[in-house]
Scaffold this active site. Structure first.
Site, PDB file in Angstrom:
ATOM      1  N   GLU A 214    -107.915 -85.613  95.239  1.00 23.44           N
ATOM      2  CA  GLU A 214    -107.201 -84.879  94.187  1.00 23.44           C
ATOM      3  C   GLU A 214    -108.169 -84.074  93.320  1.00 23.44           C
ATOM      4  O   GLU A 214    -107.835 -82.970  92.863  1.00 23.44           O
ATOM      5  CB  GLU A 214    -106.399 -85.858  93.309  1.00 23.44           C
ATOM      6  CG  GLU A 214    -105.352 -86.664  94.053  1.00 23.44           C
ATOM      7  CD  GLU A 214    -104.358 -85.809  94.812  1.00 23.44           C
ATOM      8  OE1 GLU A 214    -104.073 -84.668  94.373  1.00 23.44           O
ATOM      9  OE2 GLU A 214    -103.868 -86.263  95.864  1.00 23.44           O
TER      10      GLU A 214
ATOM     11  N   PRO B   4     -77.562 -71.826  95.978  1.00 24.57           N
ATOM     12  CA  PRO B   4     -77.990 -73.173  96.386  1.00 24.57           C
ATOM     13  C   PRO B   4     -77.116 -74.247  95.732  1.00 24.57           C
ATOM     14  O   PRO B   4     -76.453 -73.994  94.721  1.00 24.57           O
ATOM     15  CB  PRO B   4     -79.443 -73.250  95.888  1.00 24.57           C
ATOM     16  CG  PRO B   4     -79.856 -71.844  95.642  1.00 24.57           C
ATOM     17  CD  PRO B   4     -78.624 -71.094  95.268  1.00 24.57           C
TER      18      PRO B   4
ATOM     19  N   LYS C  80     -71.684 -73.220  90.744  1.00 23.04           N
ATOM     20  CA  LYS C  80     -70.618 -72.372  91.307  1.00 23.04           C
ATOM     21  C   LYS C  80     -69.240 -72.878  90.889  1.00 23.04           C
ATOM     22  O   LYS C  80     -68.385 -72.099  90.454  1.00 23.04           O
ATOM     23  CB  LYS C  80     -70.743 -72.340  92.839  1.00 23.04           C
ATOM     24  CG  LYS C  80     -72.067 -71.764  93.326  1.00 23.04           C
ATOM     25  CD  LYS C  80     -72.121 -71.661  94.827  1.00 23.04           C
ATOM     26  CE  LYS C  80     -72.244 -73.011  95.491  1.00 23.04           C
ATOM     27  NZ  LYS C  80     -73.522 -73.695  95.192  1.00 23.04           N
TER      28      LYS C  80
ATOM     29  N   GLY D 229     -75.892 -77.078  93.353  1.00 22.30           N
ATOM     30  CA  GLY D 229     -76.234 -77.477  91.991  1.00 22.30           C
ATOM     31  C   GLY D 229     -76.465 -76.344  91.025  1.00 22.30           C
ATOM     32  O   GLY D 229     -76.858 -76.580  89.881  1.00 22.30           O
TER      33      GLY D 229
END
Length: 654
Positions: free
Chosen positions: A464, A242, A247, A244
């Protein structure tokens, strides 16, 4: 006699040697002169377009100035006079001769060597009789101007503007192409071995990838070690992961550990508007690598040029496909002992051409996934060294509360924490700053200025509280972490949970539990207010997607272990343009009924559970209205229950 003969022979040999040396020096001088002349001619030819454009623009400017000055002089030489003055001068015998300019309807005359011209305002039939009466000499003509001059004067400003634009465009283009029309030259950025500062100690959270790259480092340091035994080192290494995850950092660290030059390019740098440029740049990149061996050639976002050939409707005569074909040829002819390693990075391996991934080209694919909790802590420690952190500050809570975060995301949290501390005029970053930064990155920025109606705030609190209480009551639910009704991003409240760390699969019971937690907010609204709002839209969407996956993909329903339908494939990766529907109308109805039953049963189950604990729900909601944010410790103390424990990651329900 013999000695005289030897002297004579030595003398001749010396003469011949001197002669040969002289000829060699002369030949070198001639060759040097020819090379210099060629270089001068090349430079001259190279600068010809620029010089030509410069002279052209200078000529146009000089011509424009001349025309303006000439026009100004003419205006100064001939003065305009009114028709009344002209008439009075004729009557007073001041004018002795005049010229009618027919095509401009004016009269020109001279008084005391000063030229005048007068516009004839109307047709005066008595004017000729008046002129004859006062013996004025009359002449007439058409003032002509060359059509070329007229057209040139009209077009001159536009020619001048276009010339200036063309000059600057050519100058900019030559600058982009390296000082000349070198379209086919690669745009690889060279980082010398001394400039590569990254090392493996800077790379955390991907230990397996570092181990796989150890072979590449060993080969670059000592290629003879592998060639002696007959081992073939990978020609290319494809880093998959993915965005970030580091690499590019790993590729640089390999170059830093091996102490070799690092050439970096993006996949989009190969494709240009000119046909054939991409293939030429590929050839130049590989030639550059061979000249600077041992080295690393790094291509970031290779999917920009390496997509499956024949994708979509474009056919095979695409500039991108020609570039890919040239890359395949170059990699196939790449010498494994040349000391050059091609490293590429992508987050879309599914769209890459199969020929690019076969052994002999990209021999090795290294997966760089999101780090686990241990890797996240190591990454946070690396980035925390760059800021001033309080001595007793722990990074464990941040590492545990950021599941799925990449190295770039974690670096962003550290930076946000430093910014928050700076705004508060603190000298060091503490745990509160890190927690605030984590909430900001995960949930969004607090919208303190938003005006919320009292009824909306009360509804949000019970919504919530419903998520929170459902998660606490269900045994297999994720571990509760925090609940808040402070508006962030596009939501009016959030409930955070910490799933068990290290899980890669999920059971049917766990999925049903997650669906019930998602429904907790909507059920609480219905029980307390006997009404519902659209605040649960995202919860319902996520629950429906989970059930659809259970029924159609994972075989977790009464319909059995069957996959229903096929996934749609995008056209641009050369998959099916149309999607075949393999579900009959009869089974389509059964699938819809199965999805509906699972969802409604889960909803009713949550409704019964919260109805039985309605007092706890109201207590939790009212406390939340008062304090706006409650942590797990505060909730457990309020409800008098034991605090949940376990390894954790973070997820949230709004």
């Amino acid at each position: 006699m013999a000695s005289d003969q030897d002297k004579k022979n030595n003398k001749n040999n010396n003469n011949n040697k001197n002669k040969n040396d002289f000829l060699q020096d002369l030949e070198k001088k001639l060759k040097s002169r020819k090379d210099k002349e060629k270089k001068d001619d090349k430079q001259k030819n190279k600068n010809t377009p620029g010089r030509f454009s410069l002279f052209l623009i200078l000529g146009l400017i000089i011509f424009t100035i001349y025309m303006l000055v000439n026009s100004g002089n003419n205006q100064q030489q001939v003065k305009e006079a009114s028709y009344t003055d002209f008439y009075n001068n004729v009557v007073n015998d001041v004018i002795t001769e005049c010229i009618f300019i027919r095509n401009k309807n004016i009269i020109r005359y001279t008084i005391n060597k000063q030229k005048y011209e007068t516009k004839i305002p109307y047709q005066d039939e008595s004017l000729l009789a008046l002129l004859r009466k006062h013996d004025v000499k009359i002449d007439s003509k058409d003032e002509e101007r060359s059509v070329f001059v007229e057209s040139l004067i009209q077009l001159l400003p536009w020619i001048l503007i276009m010339g200036v634009i063309w000059f600057f465009l050519m100058r900019q283009l030559r600058g982009r192409m390296g000082g000349g029309m070198n379209f086919g030259k690669s745009r690889a950025k060279l980082i010398n071995r001394e400039q590569v500062k990254e090392r493996f100690t800077d790379v955390k959270g991907c230990e397996e990838a570092k181990e796989d790259m150890e072979d590449v480092i060993a080969f670059l340091k000592n290629p003879q070690k592998f060639s002696r035994i007959g081992a073939r080192v990978p020609k290319g290494v494809l880093l998959v992961g993915p965005p970030g995850t580091g690499k590019t950092l790993i590729a640089k660290a390999v170059a830093g550990e091996a102490k070799v030059p690092f050439f970096s390019m993006s996949g989009s740098d190969f494709v240009e508007m000119f046909v054939g440029v991409g293939a030429s740049r590929v050839r130049d990149l590989f030639n550059t690598g061979k000249k600077n061996a041992p080295c690393i050639l790094f291509i970031d976002e290779i999917d920009a040029v390496g997509r499956t050939r024949g994708a979509g409707y474009g056919g095979g005569h695409d500039e991108r496909e020609q570039t890919l074909n040239q890359m395949l040829v170059e990699m196939d002819g790449f010498d494994t002992n040349s000391g050059v390693i091609l490293v590429a990075a992508t987050n879309r391996p599914d769209v890459l051409d199969k020929a690019l991934l076969r052994p002999g080209r990209f021999d090795r694919q290294i997966i760089i996934d999101n780090p686990d909790v241990k890797g996240r802590k190591a990454i946070l420690e690396v980035h925390a060294k760059k800021i001033k952190l309080e001595n007793k500050t722990s990074l464990d809570a941040i590492a545990q509360g950021t599941p799925g975060f990449t190295g770039a995301d974690l670096a962003n949290i550290i930076n946000e924490a430093a910014l928050i501390a700076a705004k508060e005029n603190k000298k060091k970053v503490n745990e509160q700053h890190l927690e605030a930064a984590k909430d900001k990155v995960i949930m969004g920025v607090e919208r303190k200025s938003i005006l919320i109606h009292e009824d909306e705030k009360k509804t949000s609190a019970f919504h919530e509280a419903g998520h929170t209480l459902t998660g606490l009551l269900l045994e297999r639910a994720d571990i509760f972490h925090k609940v808040s009704i402070i508006p962030r991003s596009r939501t009016l409240g959030q409930t955070s949970f910490l799933p068990e760390d290290g899980r890669h699969t999920i059971s049917r019971e766990k999925i049903l539990t997650n669906i019930k937690v998602l429904y907790g907010g909507r059920v609480a609204e219905e029980l307390v207010f006997n009404d519902i709002t659209n605040g649960a839209a995202n919860d319902i969407e996520r629950a429906t997607k989970l059930v659809k996956a259970m029924v159609c993909e994972w075989g977790m329903s009464s319909l059995g272990p069957v996959t229903w339908g096929e996934k749609e494939q995008p056209v641009f990766i050369a998959k099916e343009i149309s999607r075949r529907d393999e579900v009959s109308p009869e089974y389509a109805r059964k699938i819809d009924n199965e999805i509906y039953q699972i969802l409604t049963q889960s909803y009713e189950s949550v409704k019964q559970m919260l109805q039985s604990n309605i007092k706890k729900l109201k207590l939790l909601a009212n406390t939340l209205l008062e304090k706006e944010t409650l942590t797990v410790d505060e909730v457990c103390k309020l409800l008098k229950i034991k605090k949940p424990t376990g390894k954790k990651f973070l997820s949230s329900v709004s």
